[in-house]
Design an enzyme around this catalytic site. Structure first.
Site, short mmCIF file in Angstrom:
data_model
loop_
_atom_site.label_atom_id
_atom_site.label_comp_id
_atom_site.label_asym_id
_atom_site.label_seq_id
_atom_site.Cartn_x
_atom_site.Cartn_y
_atom_site.Cartn_z
CE LYS A 22 -1.71 1.72 3.91
NZ LYS A 22 -1.59 3.18 4.06
CG ASN A 23 2.59 2.55 3.55
OD1 ASN A 23 1.49 3.09 3.48
ND2 ASN A 23 3.06 2.05 4.68
NE ARG A 92 -1.93 12.95 7.81
CZ ARG A 92 -2.05 14.24 8.12
NH1 ARG A 92 -3.18 14.70 8.57
NH2 ARG A 92 -1.04 15.06 7.95
CB CYS A 116 -3.94 11.33 11.64
SG CYS A 116 -3.63 9.58 11.38
NE ARG A 121 -0.25 10.40 9.95
CZ ARG A 121 -0.47 9.22 9.36
NH1 ARG A 121 0.56 8.43 9.05
NH2 ARG A 121 -1.69 8.83 9.06
CG ASP A 304 2.99 1.55 9.63
OD1 ASP A 304 2.48 2.37 10.42
OD2 ASP A 304 3.04 1.76 8.41
CB ILE A 326 7.06 7.30 14.52
CG1 ILE A 326 8.31 6.41 14.43
CG2 ILE A 326 6.75 7.94 13.17
CD1 ILE A 326 9.56 7.12 14.02
NE ARG A 397 -6.85 4.42 5.63
CZ ARG A 397 -5.76 4.62 6.40
NH1 ARG A 397 -5.80 4.29 7.67
NH2 ARG A 397 -4.68 5.16 5.91
#
Length: 419
Positions: A22-23, A92, A116, A121, A304, A326, A397
């Site tokens: 996804k990223n 986002r 978020c 962010r 993550d 983070i 998602r």
């Protein structure tokens, strides 16, 4: 609203195939805005975020088609430079259209993405970078407006490491006049994947994957066909699931070199891992060992994967300390794990101590974000009785058919569709 129902107790066994990242897919799909013509990408996962970015590209005049795992985008008809709030608010990553639009079209108007669940962010690094490249930036009525006849190369030093800002400015710099240097850049595999696609389009990018990336601007880019890399977070999630259930799972079609921090930490928990060129076999320990974790930008331990490891460490013997560096609100899932019987103490908003006892019991729980959803499902796999995970739209998602993949490994799990 759909729910996921899990009945725990079964060790996971078998093979599971990892979907596309996804990223990586999101910025690569957005990069199509830099060219005029038809681009094609394969191994694109079926996810809500992918649907959102496709709708956004279509809103701007692109023709977007999907067949199985292949997405084809024709950007020759792009005629709008506005990303409206109704689309941006859903994801986002939509802010990534800002750089490519300014670079190719000379201007852009993008809704501010807002807050978020896992913390603020801000996009100030994106905007400062574009300003350094000569763009005029204005904020008006909740929108960012950027304008530049042609961006100019610049040296940009990021105050903090930012994946999104690195991606946005790297894309923008491909069509800028002169040389751009991004210093303190993000080093994630997804950055390298995006740079590879941009270079295949004709960009001149060096140093992707290092703290300093150099981009020499060109006058135009050409259409390309490319494949999306495997999702290292999905792979890591299945690896944790195998370890914490005492299972034996082969995670196939993954990139182990992208997951060295995850692999190392899993080995510390007592799991036995066999690492191949494109697979990892995980055999769970008889008893999970307690470990300490500190999240960090790549190549450190990924934020993550923090929530998934927390679920596993509820099964450990002894206490484990997790430090989140983070995002400031990434322990929202703690209260839901505690509903299942977990013993977790949070100090401030960045340190959690997990006192492993293994005695989770099924309960109705509420997912607060994408990775929290995965954490609660993993907890359900080892809990006594039935766990019902609500608000699984977060899950959709970033995980493609996770319940079906877990079923294939022997888990008792199903999705209940909203009536």
């Amino acid at each position: 609203m759909d729910k996921i129902v899990v009945n725990g107790g079964a060790p996971l066994r078998g093979k599971v195939t990892v979907s596309g990242s996804k990223n990586a897919a999101l910025p690569i799909l957005v990069s199509s805005l830099l060219v005029s013509g038809k681009v094609s990408f394969t191994n694109v996962p079926h996810l809500m975020d992918i649907q959102s970015i496709k709708k956004l590209l279509a809103e701007m005049g692109a023709e977007v088609h999907r067949k199985e795992d292949k997405v084809t985008i024709d950007t020759s008809g792009v005629n709008k430079v506005e990303a409206p709030y109704d689309l941006v608010r859903k994801m986002r990553a939509s802010i990534l259209v800002l750089g490519p639009l300014v670079a190719r079209m000379g201007k852009a108007k993008v809704s501010l993405p807002g807050g978020c669940a896992i913390g603020d962010r801000p996009i100030d690094l994106h905007l400062k970078g574009l300003e350094a490249m000569g763009a005029k930036i204005t904020l008006d009525h909740g929108y960012v407006e950027a304008e530049a006849p042609r961006l100019k190369g610049a040296r940009i030093v990021f105050d903090t490491v930012s994946v999104g800002a690195t991606e946005n400015l790297m894309m923008a710099a491909t069509l800028a006049e002169g040389k751009t240097i991004l210093s303190n850049a993000a080093r994630e595999p997804e950055i390298i994947a995006l740079a590879g696609v941009l270079n295949a389009m004709g960009a001149k990018i060096e140093g992707a994957g290092s703290p300093e990336i150099t981009i020499t601007g060109v006058s135009s880019l050409a259409p390309v066909e490319a494949a999306i890399i495997p999702d290292r977070i999905e792979a890591g999630t299945f690896m944790v699931a195998a370890a914490m259930t005492g299972g034996d799972v082969v995670v196939e079609r993954c990139e182990p070199r992208h997951m060295e921090a995850i692999i190392s930490k899993l080995e510390e928990t007592g799991a036995t891992l066999t690492v191949g060129e494109n697979f990892v076999r995980v055999v769970g320990p008889e008893k999970v060992k307690n470990v300490d974790i500190r999240t960090a930008p790549y190549p450190g331990f990924p934020t993550d994967m923090q929530a998934q490891f927390m679920a596993m460490l509820t099964q450990a013997k002894g206490a484990s300390v997790i430090q989140e560096t983070i995002f400031e609100n990434r322990f929202i899932h703690v209260s839901e794990l505690k509903r299942m019987g977990a013993h977790i103490v949070v100090k401030g908003n960045d340190v959690a101590t997990v006192k492993g006892n293994g005695g989770l019991s099924g309960a109705p729980v509420m997912a607060s974000d994408l990775r929290a959803s995965a954490s609660l499902i993993l907890a359900g796999l080892v809990a006594d009785g039935e766990t019902v995970v609500n608000r699984v739209y977060h899950l959709d998602r970033g995980y493609e058919h996770i319940e079906a993949k877990l079923q294939g490994l022997g888990a008792t799990i199903e999705r209940l569709h909203a009536s």
